[in-house]
Design a protein around this motif. Sequence first.
Motif, PDB file in Angstrom:
ATOM      1  N   SER A  59      40.841  43.228  46.394  1.00 47.70           N
ATOM      2  CA  SER A  59      40.964  44.048  47.585  1.00 47.70           C
ATOM      3  C   SER A  59      42.005  45.139  47.369  1.00 47.70           C
ATOM      4  CB  SER A  59      41.371  43.190  48.777  1.00 47.70           C
ATOM      5  OG  SER A  59      41.669  44.014  49.874  1.00 47.70           O
ATOM      6  N   ARG A 101      38.444  34.502  55.011  1.00 44.20           N
ATOM      7  CA  ARG A 101      38.011  35.806  54.508  1.00 44.20           C
ATOM      8  C   ARG A 101      36.525  35.822  54.153  1.00 44.20           C
ATOM      9  NH1 ARG A 101      40.999  38.250  49.500  1.00 44.20           N
ATOM     10  NH2 ARG A 101      41.044  36.089  48.860  1.00 44.20           N
ATOM     11  N   ARG A 102      36.042  34.724  53.565  1.00 44.11           N
ATOM     12  CA  ARG A 102      34.629  34.682  53.180  1.00 44.11           C
ATOM     13  C   ARG A 102      33.738  34.777  54.423  1.00 44.11           C
ATOM     14  NH1 ARG A 102      32.361  33.099  48.542  1.00 44.11           N
ATOM     15  NH2 ARG A 102      34.246  34.074  47.770  1.00 44.11           N
ATOM     16  N   SER A 149      43.064  33.836  54.862  1.00 40.86           N
ATOM     17  CA  SER A 149      42.892  32.652  54.019  1.00 40.86           C
ATOM     18  C   SER A 149      44.241  32.132  53.540  1.00 40.86           C
ATOM     19  CB  SER A 149      42.026  32.968  52.804  1.00 40.86           C
ATOM     20  OG  SER A 149      40.781  33.445  53.217  1.00 40.86           O
ATOM     21  N   PHE A 150      45.130  33.055  53.211  1.00 43.26           N
ATOM     22  CA  PHE A 150      46.456  32.708  52.723  1.00 43.26           C
ATOM     23  C   PHE A 150      47.241  31.916  53.768  1.00 43.26           C
ATOM     24  CE2 PHE A 150      50.988  34.163  52.158  1.00 43.26           C
ATOM     25  CZ  PHE A 150      51.237  33.448  51.001  1.00 43.26           C
ATOM     26  N   ASP A 161      43.503  25.592  54.494  1.00 41.26           N
ATOM     27  CA  ASP A 161      42.805  26.258  53.388  1.00 41.26           C
ATOM     28  C   ASP A 161      41.329  26.553  53.608  1.00 41.26           C
ATOM     29  OD1 ASP A 161      44.863  26.754  51.748  1.00 41.26           O
ATOM     30  OD2 ASP A 161      44.744  24.865  50.648  1.00 41.26           O
ATOM     31  N   PRO A 218      38.881  38.160  46.247  1.00 41.84           N
ATOM     32  CA  PRO A 218      38.022  37.446  47.183  1.00 41.84           C
ATOM     33  C   PRO A 218      37.038  36.492  46.490  1.00 41.84           C
ATOM     34  CG  PRO A 218      37.987  39.793  47.627  1.00 41.84           C
ATOM     35  CD  PRO A 218      38.631  39.603  46.300  1.00 41.84           C
ATOM     36  N   GLU A 258      53.269  39.990  52.238  1.00 44.81           N
ATOM     37  CA  GLU A 258      52.507  39.207  53.209  1.00 44.81           C
ATOM     38  C   GLU A 258      51.441  38.342  52.563  1.00 44.81           C
ATOM     39  OE1 GLU A 258      51.164  40.781  57.172  1.00 44.81           O
ATOM     40  OE2 GLU A 258      52.170  42.526  56.353  1.00 44.81           O
ATOM     41  N   VAL A 259      51.084  38.675  51.333  1.00 46.36           N
ATOM     42  CA  VAL A 259      50.041  37.919  50.654  1.00 46.36           C
ATOM     43  C   VAL A 259      50.389  37.866  49.166  1.00 46.36           C
ATOM     44  CG1 VAL A 259      48.456  39.836  50.179  1.00 46.36           C
ATOM     45  CG2 VAL A 259      47.518  37.595  50.650  1.00 46.36           C
ATOM     46  N   PRO A 298      42.707  47.766  49.429  1.00 48.73           N
ATOM     47  CA  PRO A 298      43.566  47.985  50.606  1.00 48.73           C
ATOM     48  C   PRO A 298      44.602  46.872  50.772  1.00 48.73           C
ATOM     49  CG  PRO A 298      41.249  48.175  51.193  1.00 48.73           C
ATOM     50  CD  PRO A 298      41.295  47.640  49.804  1.00 48.73           C
ATOM     51  N   GLY A 299      44.286  45.685  50.242  1.00 49.75           N
ATOM     52  CA  GLY A 299      45.205  44.556  50.348  1.00 49.75           C
ATOM     53  C   GLY A 299      46.485  44.743  49.548  1.00 49.75           C
ATOM     54  N   LEU A 300      46.500  45.703  48.632  1.00 49.40           N
ATOM     55  CA  LEU A 300      47.688  45.933  47.803  1.00 49.40           C
ATOM     56  C   LEU A 300      48.924  46.214  48.666  1.00 49.40           C
ATOM     57  CD1 LEU A 300      46.183  48.163  44.976  1.00 49.40           C
ATOM     58  CD2 LEU A 300      46.900  45.777  44.799  1.00 49.40           C
ATOM     59  N   TYR A 329      45.596  35.829  46.054  1.00 52.20           N
ATOM     60  CA  TYR A 329      44.739  35.947  47.234  1.00 52.20           C
ATOM     61  C   TYR A 329      44.080  37.314  47.361  1.00 52.20           C
ATOM     62  CZ  TYR A 329      45.585  31.385  49.252  1.00 52.20           C
ATOM     63  OH  TYR A 329      45.585  30.042  49.481  1.00 52.20           O
ATOM     64  N   LEU A 330      44.450  38.257  46.487  1.00 57.33           N
ATOM     65  CA  LEU A 330      43.811  39.570  46.546  1.00 57.33           C
ATOM     66  C   LEU A 330      42.387  39.520  45.993  1.00 57.33           C
ATOM     67  CD1 LEU A 330      46.668  41.963  45.378  1.00 57.33           C
ATOM     68  CD2 LEU A 330      45.782  41.696  47.683  1.00 57.33           C
ATOM     69  N   CYS A 362      41.685  41.529  52.539  1.00 60.34           N
ATOM     70  CA  CYS A 362      43.014  41.438  51.941  1.00 60.34           C
ATOM     71  C   CYS A 362      43.423  39.995  51.681  1.00 60.34           C
ATOM     72  CB  CYS A 362      44.048  42.123  52.827  1.00 60.34           C
ATOM     73  SG  CYS A 362      44.272  41.323  54.429  1.00 60.34           S
ATOM     74  N   GLY A 363      42.822  39.063  52.425  1.00 58.67           N
ATOM     75  CA  GLY A 363      43.076  37.651  52.144  1.00 58.67           C
ATOM     76  C   GLY A 363      44.225  37.044  52.920  1.00 58.67           C
ATOM     77  N   ILE A 364      44.854  37.805  53.827  1.00 58.96           N
ATOM     78  CA  ILE A 364      45.986  37.270  54.598  1.00 58.96           C
ATOM     79  C   ILE A 364      45.538  36.078  55.451  1.00 58.96           C
ATOM     80  CG2 ILE A 364      47.597  37.815  56.486  1.00 58.96           C
ATOM     81  CD1 ILE A 364      48.058  40.501  55.295  1.00 58.96           C
ATOM     82  N   TYR A 373      49.711  44.865  51.407  1.00 54.93           N
ATOM     83  CA  TYR A 373      50.278  43.610  51.909  1.00 54.93           C
ATOM     84  C   TYR A 373      50.831  42.757  50.771  1.00 54.93           C
ATOM     85  CZ  TYR A 373      47.413  45.514  55.551  1.00 54.93           C
ATOM     86  OH  TYR A 373      46.848  46.394  56.435  1.00 54.93           O
TER      87      TYR A 373
END
Lengths: 437, 91
Positions: A41, B45-46, B35-36, B41, A60, A52-53, A43-45, A57-58, B31-33, A47
Amino acid sequence: MRHYVIIGAGVAALSAAQAIRQQDNLAEILMVSDDPFGYYSRPGLAYYLNGEVTEEYLFPFSEKEIQQLNFFRIQDRVTQILPDKRRVLLSSGGGLGYDALLLATGAAAAIPPVQGIELQGVVKLDNLYDARQILSLSRKARRAVVVGGGITALELVEGLCAQGVETHFFLRGDHYWSSVLDEIESRLVETRLIEEGVQIHTHTELSEALGKHGSLEAVRTTRGELIQADILAVAIGIQPRKELADGCGLKTDRGILVNERMQTSCEEIFAAGDVAQVYDPASGKWILDSLWGPAREQGRHAGMNMAGLPALYTKPPAFNVTRLSGLAATIIGAVGRGRSEDEVDIAHGESQAWRDNPDAIVARAEYHVNHLRVIIGKDTLLGAVVMGDQTLSHPLQYLILNHVDITPIRDELIAPGDRLGAILQNFWLNLATTHAA
Amino acid sequence: MLRRFFKQETIKRQVLGTSYVVPDSSRCIQCGICSFNCPIDIDVRRHAWVGEPVKDSRCLTCGECIARCPRAVLRFQQTSLFDAQQAAKEE
């Protein structure tokens, strides 16, 4: 068996590969990208930078799930496209033949043409490599300077600030992101940044970067002011990576021009995502977006068309939800104010369409940090900026994207007073109940 | 006083018990926040990628993912599971 080559590894590339696989189970799909990390991801960079992450977790999809999609990933750089021979050449030597080719090369940060920009410590935020570099630099850095406008610049400011680096933010004009936000909205963002300890320098431009032994030590402004800095982060806009298309004679403008089937001027070459400049029948113009949602949709449409299933992409009104200095913000449709001084072009997470300054009436309401601005057209809403409380974000998204007739409440909306939110909310609830009945 | 407290609690439990976390895919940037931050768990996101509600029997409906999402992708939405009239209408 048909052969597909996809250049790129972002969301447009991935959703194209998924769409092709859905249509054609036997096809050979090759995804060529110079990004060693594959699909994550982007755009996730932002965060990842502000903590935040975590990095894992980036991603998917796990490596196993990517394998299940049954396409080959090749880490290499395409140097040339030979449309006549239907081949692409790779930098490692050799080439790949294709029946259909997708250019999903994305866009790269524009680099300001100032002296010293090649010094170590000058960074941008395009990919995971950049994010890692910023994080590693900020462990030792004491002070950083961020130059630019838009979402990426703000994400850099917030990220560096979260890493405990004293951050200075250079703005050319007198407020932040003047192409899209109005002054009140910018001030809302700026006030919160200042509370976080960010030092904002308005009417300030970068003139050069100074260093010793190849590493950045300070930056100089056009007014001659010298600021010591270990990091200089630039986000003055993006440039679509269209060199390959230019090199083989495809029609390009600021991006690669594509029709509604995502097809370039060469029949078997398609383009999608940040690099594609898509024809919009509504305005008769080719529009450049740097939005994640549309990139995914464009990739999907390109994939279907490549596999022989005709699919027409209609450009939806530009829409993005993001966080501006901790405030949730939804930006929909035409809300713009023309050009920004801080960016040479649009930046990541933006649409050219937002800058359109429509002939319309603006209504606004403010409640402390919550801010609402609605652009009212003749009988529909043309755009909106919702900051803070997001209750109206979904309703406005629906009203604007579906061109709902707002004549019944138009006069109320235009009338002075700060009941804007309540009027829209009531209208929405009425609409929802009549629909349900 | 006590009664009011229990009434509030009942409403809260009802909402939690009859709602799912529902994504709006058009807003999601993977971004996965979510799921994180899920305490058990679930790969929220999926669900957002495929556009399906989090119909996972283990979901606590704690709302952590909703609160943390930077793009207002997720919402609680009441389901018709316990409302026979509504369920009949939908069918």
